[in-house]
Enzyme design. Structure first.
Site, mmCIF file in Angstrom:
data_model
loop_
_atom_site.group_PDB
_atom_site.id
_atom_site.type_symbol
_atom_site.label_atom_id
_atom_site.label_comp_id
_atom_site.label_asym_id
_atom_site.label_seq_id
_atom_site.Cartn_x
_atom_site.Cartn_y
_atom_site.Cartn_z
ATOM 1 N N ARG A 130 37.687 -65.732 -11.463
ATOM 2 C CA ARG A 130 38.432 -65.164 -10.327
ATOM 3 C C ARG A 130 39.550 -66.113 -9.914
ATOM 4 N NH1 ARG A 130 33.962 -64.055 -5.888
ATOM 5 N NH2 ARG A 130 35.801 -63.332 -4.710
ATOM 6 N N CYS A 182 37.581 -69.213 -0.149
ATOM 7 C CA CYS A 182 36.792 -68.372 -1.062
ATOM 8 C C CYS A 182 37.378 -66.970 -1.023
ATOM 9 C CB CYS A 182 35.309 -68.383 -0.667
ATOM 10 S SG CYS A 182 34.998 -67.946 1.046
#
Length: 301
Positions: A206, A269
């Site tokens: 990611r 995050c």
């Protein structure tokens, strides 16, 4: 001369003495064991702050009703949040936070221990949130409720639960802005690089753009100048227990993170939840870090 003390004053003295003893016992760390929690149950508050990703279609509050540490209170990071923004579980105002704790009857005058039913997800964010409002006497149960069960301690599985015995008077709190970073702060830091941004998203694909985000339509990638430290790498073989400090030290150094540097560290995050796990790991190494509250969903919006 004989001096008579009011019972509430005596209780206050005892609580402060007990709190000082507990702080000395944990030796400056945030992580505590199931045995420690069990031994100190009468002196601490226990809070379940489990959180699940939306696509998991799980109800943490409902699960708490049928599987919880006896006497624990459920803390929903999606509800004790800034409800006026389009971003999920952002830090609320100081007054809303105080009112929420009051309503939940969470007594912050004694130590509070957070736990979760899914490794560190949720309780690290709750731990950080309390600290962001100046409440420092907070801890996390290493391994969560599964560690509690593995140690042989009881679980309350009845749907009817007792309410806390009495209302907890929560004093006024102040939001510590040094604990939080905004999109503007992160944008400026791309040029100055005065702070190191550590991205906790897992898997690492990611971060490098090779794997999609779990939220539909959202691009993957990373903020320029940031480094990747997937939160899943911090646990012991995915048991939900944090790695020992020596192993954490090796891990962060391998990712190019110098905890002895004077450069401040900011964690990030997807939405500010798992970044708190990295902040928790850094705290175990003696480092305080801020969190980019909006994180990736804010950056790519």
């Amino acid at each position: 001369m004989t001096v008579a003390f009011h019972s509430s004053v005596v209780l206050g003295f005892r609580r402060r003495a007990a709190t000082m003893a507990l702080k000395a016992d944990v030796n400056g760390r945030a992580l505590v064991s199931a045995t420690w929690v069990n031994e100190n149950r009468s002196s601490i508050g226990v809070v379940d702050s489990t959180w699940h990703l939306p696509h998991e279609n799980r109800d943490a509050a409902k699960e708490h009703q049928t599987k919880r540490i006896p006497g624990s209170i459920f803390f929903d990071i999606d509800k004790v949040a800034n409800l006026e923004t389009g971003l999920p579980h952002m830090l609320p105002s100081a007054e809303f936070f105080r009112e929420s704790l009051q309503a939940l009857r969470i007594d912050v005058k004694r130590p509070v221990v957070f736990y979760s039913a899914n490794c560190f997800v949720g309780f690290a964010r709750a731990w950080w949130t309390f600290r962001a409002f100046g409440i420092e006497d907070v801890y996390v149960l290493d391994g969560g409720i599964e560690a509690w069960i593995a140690a042989g301690f009881p679980v309350d599985a009845t749907e009817d639960r007792d309410e806390p015995d009495a209302e907890a008077e929560v004093p006024a709190v102040l939001r510590r802005e040094s604990f939080v970073r905004s999109l503007d702060d992160v944008g400026k830091n791309i040029d100055t690089q005065k702070e190191l941004l550590v991205d906790a998203r897992s898997p690492a694909g990611r971060f490098d753009g090779s794997m999609p985000e779990p939220r539909a339509g959202m691009p993957s990638g990373h903020v320029p100048g940031s480094v990747s430290l997937p939160f899943t790498d911090l646990s012991q073989n995915n048991t939900g227990r944090m790695k020992e400090p020596a192993d954490l030290q090796k891990l962060v150094e391998a990712q190019g993170i110098d905890v002895k540097s004077t450069k401040s560290i900011v964690t990030s995050c997807g939405t500010g939840v798992t970044g708190a796990i990295v902040s928790l790991a850094l705290f175990e190494l003696g480092v305080n870090s801020a969190i980019y509250d909006g994180s990736w969903v804010d950056y790519v919006a």
